[in-house]
Design an enzyme around this catalytic site. Structure first.
Site, short mmCIF file in Angstrom:
data_model
loop_
_atom_site.label_atom_id
_atom_site.label_comp_id
_atom_site.label_asym_id
_atom_site.label_seq_id
_atom_site.Cartn_x
_atom_site.Cartn_y
_atom_site.Cartn_z
N LYS A 73 -53.30 -28.61 9.97
CA LYS A 73 -53.19 -29.18 8.61
C LYS A 73 -51.90 -30.02 8.43
CE LYS A 73 -55.98 -25.55 6.40
NZ LYS A 73 -56.03 -24.52 5.33
N TYR A 133 -64.58 -29.22 1.97
CA TYR A 133 -64.31 -27.98 1.23
C TYR A 133 -65.25 -27.79 0.03
CZ TYR A 133 -60.11 -26.80 3.92
OH TYR A 133 -59.25 -26.43 4.91
N ASN A 154 -51.01 -23.54 4.98
CA ASN A 154 -51.07 -22.46 5.98
C ASN A 154 -51.45 -22.95 7.38
OD1 ASN A 154 -53.74 -22.95 5.47
ND2 ASN A 154 -54.24 -20.89 4.75
N HIS A 197 -56.94 -24.55 9.89
CA HIS A 197 -58.28 -24.16 9.43
C HIS A 197 -59.06 -23.70 10.65
CE1 HIS A 197 -62.32 -24.30 7.70
NE2 HIS A 197 -62.68 -24.86 8.85
N GLU A 213 -69.64 -27.71 10.51
CA GLU A 213 -68.33 -28.38 10.42
C GLU A 213 -68.10 -29.30 11.62
OE1 GLU A 213 -66.09 -24.86 7.82
OE2 GLU A 213 -65.42 -25.28 9.86
N1 UDP Z 1 -56.32 -21.68 -0.41
C1 UDP Z 1 -55.39 -21.83 -1.41
N2 UDP Z 1 -55.24 -20.80 -2.34
C2 UDP Z 1 -55.98 -19.65 -2.27
C3 UDP Z 1 -56.93 -19.52 -1.25
C4 UDP Z 1 -57.08 -20.55 -0.33
O1 UDP Z 1 -54.69 -22.85 -1.49
O2 UDP Z 1 -55.80 -18.77 -3.12
C5 UDP Z 1 -56.50 -22.77 0.58
C6 UDP Z 1 -55.86 -22.45 1.94
O3 UDP Z 1 -55.35 -23.66 2.51
C7 UDP Z 1 -57.07 -21.94 2.73
C8 UDP Z 1 -58.19 -22.84 2.20
O4 UDP Z 1 -57.89 -22.99 0.81
O5 UDP Z 1 -56.88 -22.02 4.13
C9 UDP Z 1 -59.60 -22.32 2.36
O6 UDP Z 1 -59.65 -21.01 1.84
P1 UDP Z 1 -60.43 -19.84 2.58
O7 UDP Z 1 -60.54 -18.71 1.61
O8 UDP Z 1 -61.70 -20.38 3.17
O9 UDP Z 1 -59.41 -19.37 3.73
P2 UDP Z 1 -59.37 -19.57 5.32
O10 UDP Z 1 -60.79 -19.46 5.82
O11 UDP Z 1 -58.78 -20.94 5.58
O12 UDP Z 1 -58.48 -18.46 5.82
#
Ligand code: UDP
Length: 140
Positions: free
Chosen positions: A11, A51, A114, A117, A128
């Site tokens: 990212k 997303y 974070n 992905h 994807e």
């Molecule tokens: N995210 C965020 N706030 C939250 C939860 C998720 O900004 O409370 C963002 C974060 O970058 C995350 C992405 O949205 O990686 C997708 O969320 P998901 O729950 O799918 O988490 P992941 O699969 O990436 O762990």
């Protein structure tokens, strides 16, 4: 366990800090093989489409702004149980909850920024990968 493919994205927070190599080292050290890779800059439409599953979540607008704020590195990873293995190496979404040694524990700035992905199921991985790569770009 079956050989699988999964989609990985490094990212914008990580490309900004020039730590893509450190992240790829963690993926390769876990036995994942990079069989496709490209650097890109997503448009708003690209990020919204990718997303779309989160479109009703409160963080959606901020997430799209973040994912379009700088370059990303898209990858197809291959290996035994690649979907679960990649999720394990990534660590929990919130770095505060991520296990020691994971990418997010070491490199993530916060729950949004974070660093990586990874697809969360084999079925989503297929969708994807098709969204991000042509067949010719994947060299297994
Ligand atoms: N995210 C965020 N706030 C939250 C939860 C998720 O900004 O409370 C963002 C974060 O970058 C995350 C992405 O949205 O990686 C997708 O969320 P998901 O729950 O799918 O988490 P992941 O699969 O990436 O762990």
């Amino acid at each position: 366990m079956a050989i699988e493919r999964t989609l990985s994205i490094i990212k914008p927070d990580a490309t900004a800090r020039n730590i893509t190599g450190k992240i790829i080292d963690k993926l390769e050290s876990a036995g994942l093989r990079v069989i496709a890779q490209k650097r890109a800059r997503w448009s708003k439409a690209d990020a919204e489409a990718f997303y779309a599953v989160h479109k009703d979540r409160p963080f959606f607008g901020d997430l799209v702004a973040f994912m379009t704020s700088g370059p990303i590195v898209l990858q197809v990873l291959e290996g035994e149980g690649a979907v679960a293995k990649n999720r394990e190496v990534m660590g929990a979404t919130n770095p505060a909850d991520a296990a020691d040694g994971t990418i997010r524990k070491e490199f993530a700035e916060n729950i949004e920024r974070n660093s990586v992905h990874g697809s969360d199921s084999a079925e989503n991985a297929r969708g994807e990968i098709a969204q991000c790569f042509s067949e010719e770009e994947i060299v297994g």
